[in-house]
Design a protein around this motif. Structure first.
Motif, PDB file in Angstrom:
ATOM      1  N   PHE A 509      16.081 104.461  11.846  1.00 45.66           N
ATOM      2  CA  PHE A 509      15.745 104.960  13.104  1.00 45.66           C
ATOM      3  C   PHE A 509      15.796 104.045  14.176  1.00 45.66           C
ATOM      4  CE2 PHE A 509      13.443 106.954  16.447  1.00 45.66           C
ATOM      5  CZ  PHE A 509      14.384 107.809  17.134  1.00 45.66           C
ATOM      6  N   CYS A 510      16.342 103.749  15.120  1.00 41.81           N
ATOM      7  CA  CYS A 510      15.989 102.975  16.301  1.00 41.81           C
ATOM      8  C   CYS A 510      16.155 103.640  17.558  1.00 41.81           C
ATOM      9  CB  CYS A 510      17.123 101.809  16.473  1.00 41.81           C
ATOM     10  SG  CYS A 510      17.864 101.377  14.869  1.00 41.81           S
ATOM     11  N   ALA A 511      14.944 103.220  18.576  1.00 43.18           N
ATOM     12  CA  ALA A 511      14.832 103.803  19.774  1.00 43.18           C
ATOM     13  C   ALA A 511      14.702 102.844  20.827  1.00 43.18           C
ATOM     14  CB  ALA A 511      13.990 104.747  19.739  1.00 43.18           C
ATOM     15  N   PHE A 512      15.380 102.649  22.080  1.00 42.11           N
ATOM     16  CA  PHE A 512      15.281 101.741  22.942  1.00 42.11           C
ATOM     17  C   PHE A 512      14.995 102.365  24.312  1.00 42.11           C
ATOM     18  CE2 PHE A 512      18.161 100.446  19.634  1.00 42.11           C
ATOM     19  CZ  PHE A 512      17.460  99.112  19.333  1.00 42.11           C
ATOM     20  N   ASN A 513      13.874 102.056  24.923  1.00 44.43           N
ATOM     21  CA  ASN A 513      13.526 102.541  26.232  1.00 44.43           C
ATOM     22  C   ASN A 513      14.376 101.667  27.394  1.00 44.43           C
ATOM     23  OD1 ASN A 513      12.600 103.504  28.558  1.00 44.43           O
ATOM     24  ND2 ASN A 513      10.321 103.027  28.201  1.00 44.43           N
ATOM     25  N   LEU A 514      15.174 102.142  28.002  1.00 40.07           N
ATOM     26  CA  LEU A 514      15.918 101.237  28.668  1.00 40.07           C
ATOM     27  C   LEU A 514      15.648 101.351  30.430  1.00 40.07           C
ATOM     28  CD1 LEU A 514      19.639 102.053  27.648  1.00 40.07           C
ATOM     29  CD2 LEU A 514      18.328 100.061  27.444  1.00 40.07           C
ATOM     30  N   SER A 515      14.272 102.175  30.544  1.00 42.31           N
ATOM     31  CA  SER A 515      13.750 102.241  31.644  1.00 42.31           C
ATOM     32  C   SER A 515      12.456 101.473  32.074  1.00 42.31           C
ATOM     33  CB  SER A 515      13.463 103.850  31.869  1.00 42.31           C
ATOM     34  OG  SER A 515      11.982 104.247  31.416  1.00 42.31           O
ATOM     35  N   GLU A 516      12.214 101.481  33.243  1.00 46.94           N
ATOM     36  CA  GLU A 516      10.773 100.704  33.692  1.00 46.94           C
ATOM     37  C   GLU A 516       9.548 101.623  33.386  1.00 46.94           C
ATOM     38  OE1 GLU A 516      11.790  99.064  37.386  1.00 46.94           O
ATOM     39  OE2 GLU A 516      12.772  97.452  36.459  1.00 46.94           O
ATOM     40  N   GLU A 517       9.825 102.728  32.853  1.00 47.90           N
ATOM     41  CA  GLU A 517       8.575 103.727  32.740  1.00 47.90           C
ATOM     42  C   GLU A 517       8.449 104.206  31.478  1.00 47.90           C
ATOM     43  OE1 GLU A 517       6.904 104.764  35.443  1.00 47.90           O
ATOM     44  OE2 GLU A 517       8.369 103.914  36.923  1.00 47.90           O
ATOM     45  N   THR A 518       7.110 104.190  30.998  1.00 46.77           N
ATOM     46  CA  THR A 518       6.691 104.627  29.501  1.00 46.77           C
ATOM     47  C   THR A 518       7.472 105.980  29.447  1.00 46.77           C
ATOM     48  OG1 THR A 518       4.645 103.712  29.763  1.00 46.77           O
ATOM     49  CG2 THR A 518       4.837 105.453  27.868  1.00 46.77           C
ATOM     50  N   GLN A 519       7.936 106.111  28.069  1.00 51.42           N
ATOM     51  CA  GLN A 519       8.760 107.238  27.786  1.00 51.42           C
ATOM     52  C   GLN A 519       8.171 107.896  26.487  1.00 51.42           C
ATOM     53  OE1 GLN A 519      11.078 108.614  29.347  1.00 51.42           O
ATOM     54  NE2 GLN A 519      11.108 106.868  31.083  1.00 51.42           N
ATOM     55  N   ILE A 520       8.077 108.992  26.222  1.00 51.47           N
ATOM     56  CA  ILE A 520       7.723 110.029  25.058  1.00 51.47           C
ATOM     57  C   ILE A 520       8.871 110.748  24.497  1.00 51.47           C
ATOM     58  CG2 ILE A 520       5.995 111.391  23.809  1.00 51.47           C
ATOM     59  CD1 ILE A 520       4.759 108.922  25.278  1.00 51.47           C
ATOM     60  N   ILE A 521       9.323 110.295  23.234  1.00 53.16           N
ATOM     61  CA  ILE A 521      10.369 111.224  22.670  1.00 53.16           C
ATOM     62  C   ILE A 521       9.810 111.893  21.437  1.00 53.16           C
ATOM     63  CG2 ILE A 521      12.194 109.591  23.600  1.00 53.16           C
ATOM     64  CD1 ILE A 521      12.291 108.352  20.581  1.00 53.16           C
ATOM     65  N   ALA A 522      10.687 112.590  21.063  1.00 56.86           N
ATOM     66  CA  ALA A 522      10.423 113.499  19.575  1.00 56.86           C
ATOM     67  C   ALA A 522      10.509 112.652  18.464  1.00 56.86           C
ATOM     68  CB  ALA A 522      11.201 114.660  19.548  1.00 56.86           C
ATOM     69  N   ARG A 523       9.693 112.851  17.568  1.00 57.21           N
ATOM     70  CA  ARG A 523       9.443 112.100  16.153  1.00 57.21           C
ATOM     71  C   ARG A 523      10.695 112.713  15.324  1.00 57.21           C
ATOM     72  NH1 ARG A 523       4.796 111.285  12.095  1.00 57.21           N
ATOM     73  NH2 ARG A 523       5.991 111.259  10.117  1.00 57.21           N
ATOM     74  N   PRO A 524      11.387 111.943  14.819  1.00 60.03           N
ATOM     75  CA  PRO A 524      12.724 112.293  13.845  1.00 60.03           C
ATOM     76  C   PRO A 524      11.919 113.398  12.673  1.00 60.03           C
ATOM     77  CG  PRO A 524      12.866 109.979  14.098  1.00 60.03           C
ATOM     78  CD  PRO A 524      11.579 110.411  14.630  1.00 60.03           C
TER      79      PRO A 524
END
Length: 558
Positions: A509-524
């Motif tokens: 699993f790979c996740a990339f934050n393309l923004s300048e803000e901290t991001q929270i995403i769901a756990r797989p």
């Protein structure tokens, strides 16, 4: 390493590495622009011996192969992409013996050699063209694309040159026009002539016998033209793209369906592939020079096992920003068009503004952004081309008009500054003359802003951009799905690109934050085992994954 004798003849005993028919699938290729890599003669121009001397550095990156831009005999009107002898080395780069030495040194380090073949056109100083233009009846009269003028003396149709103006040049000797998709000194070969195809395949065999491991085929979709010479239709403004020609060039105003992208090309590519198949472990990547229907052409050229192994796509070489939606669209469109095909992705090369500037100028933290992009391209489904200096974080050089060498930039200055800004010398030493590139006067200036990014300034700094690339390449090799696996995207909002690369029973699993803000995403769902060794700091919580600005997260899924 030495190997058994292969099916194809090899003239360099001991200069082969163990053949792996599948090495290219997910391989990482490092592009070397020889004029700008390392000069050993003191003339200010890089050479083949210089590349050989730097093979240890290239091997330290962890790449699988190097692609060397053209080094063939040439008048250098387009810096080697105008070939006057396909089977010899331009003296400024060295000799055939130097090339043989380079192949051996590279193979001794486990690095394969891919060379850049320019088959769609030659130099007007090539003996073939010199003979062809003599008259209309000589043995090579039909080896190039000649045509009668219209009754009023104007060119046969509306085709345009990428370098500006008509794609047709009048020749007083034959009293005909000849086709040139690029400079007038680069006449197009006539692939409708079987003798031309045979002669070019003989060139391919010459280099295969010399020990090369593959080819990068320049402008592969330009090989054939429409026999009827029909006019190209206009292209709607909203569909125009700057990755092939700058906006100041009207080339972008046409839909190029008759001057290139012809269906006849498929049969030639099959002949080409059949020849490569005689030499186990070799490969070819075709450059699809088309921003209008590039992915479909890539799909057509790589489908099945009888054409190109992979194609070099332009989708990430334009100014269009890297967004979650754009990456998903490009990858999904290609996979849909050619589920069994294979692409080779690049963010920078010798023809476009370096992505550190093209995209990096628009962000607040260029360093973190470039690190993220390195992780992203090395995680996409496909092979990867890295351009020299990309691993150092080099930006586009802003050169003065008097320093320009590129005819493209000189033609369209000041609206378009050409390609010299991405071709400046490699920086090896922060404090040496010409940054260690040459003891002479470099053919292009060494940008002062590049010096602090030199190899010796980064080599022993654990957190440097250079060592970030080394870590990522080691990480990719350690996790096979990242190189060869399938790809499926997950939904993580419009700021985080998340996906699963799967090979057999292993899933990453790979996740990339393309923004300048901290991001929270769901756990797989299921078991999630975070991976390290990649240089990013995204971390797993009970039910979520937290990603700092321009950060990434990798995990093995159970």
């Amino acid at each position: 390493m030495k190997t058994m004798t292969l099916a194809g003849k090899r003239s360099q005993p001991g200069s082969e590495i163990i053949p792996d028919a599948d090495w290219w699938r997910g391989g990482v290729i490092y592009q070397v622009y020889p004029r700008s890599y390392q000069d050993t003669s003191g003339d200010g121009i890089g050479d083949l011996i210089g590349i050989a001397e730097r093979i240890g550095y290239i091997a330290s990156l962890g790449v699988d192969a190097i692609w060397i831009s053209p080094f063939f005999t040439s008048p250098m009107k387009d810096f080697g992409y105008d070939v006057s002898d396909y089977t010899n080395v331009e003296p400024m780069f060295g000799t055939l013996g130097d090339f043989d030495h380079l192949v051996k040194v590279a193979h001794d380090h486990g690095i394969r050699i891919i060379i850049d073949l320019v088959l769609s056109h030659s130099s007007d100083q090539h003996p073939w063209f010199i003979e062809s233009r003599l008259d209309r009846t000589n043995p090579k009269a039909d080896w190039y694309v000649w045509s009668e003028p219209k009754p009023d003396g104007t060119p046969p149709n509306n085709w345009l040159s990428i370098f500006g103006g008509s794609a047709w040049q009048w020749d007083g000797k034959r009293e005909q026009y000849y086709l040139h998709n690029f400079l007038t000194s680069q006449p197009d070969l006539n692939f409708h002539n079987a003798e031309v195809q045979d002669a070019l395949l003989d060139v391919v065999r010459f280099w295969l016998d010399r020990g090369v491991d593959g080819f990068r085929l320049d402008t592969i979709n330009f090989y054939f033209h429409d026999k009827e010479l029909r006019d190209n239709p206009p292209l709607a403004r909203e569909l125009r793209n700057d990755s092939i020609a700058p906006a100041v060039n009207p080339y972008n105003h046409q839909l190029h369906i008759y001057d290139k992208n012809r269906p006849e090309n498929i049969e030639f590519l099959k002949r080409f592939r059949a020849l490569l198949d005689e030499y186990p472990g070799t490969t070819a990547v075709g450059e699809v020079g088309d921003a209008q229907s590039g992915l479909q052409i890539v799909a057509d050229y790589t489908s099945g096992t009888d054409k190109m192994h992979m194609c070099y796509a332009f989708e990430f070489l334009s100014k269009a920003p890297v967004t979650v939606d754009r990456v998903r669209t490009v990858m999904t469109d290609f996979i849909t068009a050619a589920p069994e095909g294979w692409a080779c992705w690049a963010f920078s090369n010798h023809d476009v503004i370096r992505h550190a500037t093209r995209w990096g100028d628009n962000v607040n933290d260029r360093d973190r952004f470039l690190r993220l992009l390195a992780g992203l391209i090395l995680s996409l489904r496909g092979s990867v081309c890295l351009y020299q200096g990309e691993e150092l974080g080099l930006t586009e050089a802003d050169l003065a008009f008097e320093d320009l060498q590129d005819p493209y930039g000189i033609q369209f200055w000041p609206d378009f500054k050409g390609r010299d800004g991405c071709r400046t010398p490699m920086v090896w030493s922060e404090n040496e003359q010409s940054a260690g590139f040459t003891i002479g006067q470099p053919w292009l200036p060494v940008p002062p802003e590049h010096r602090h990014l030199a190899v010796d300034a980064q080599d022993h700094v654990q957190g440097s951009m250079l060592n970030h690339y080394r870590r990522l390449l080691t990480f990719r090799k350690a996790h096979r799905p990242l190189a060869k696996g399938s790809l499926e995207f997950h939904e993580s909002g419009d700021q985080v690109l998340s996906m699963v690369r799967r090979d057999g029973n292993e899933a990453i699993f790979c996740a990339f934050n393309l923004s300048e803000e901290t991001q929270i995403i769901a756990r797989p769902a299921g078991e999630v085992e975070p991976l390290d060794g990649h240089g990013f700091s995204g971390f797993l919580r009970a039910d979520t994954i937290e990603l700092s600005p321009y950060d990434a997260f990798f995990a093995r899924l159970g």
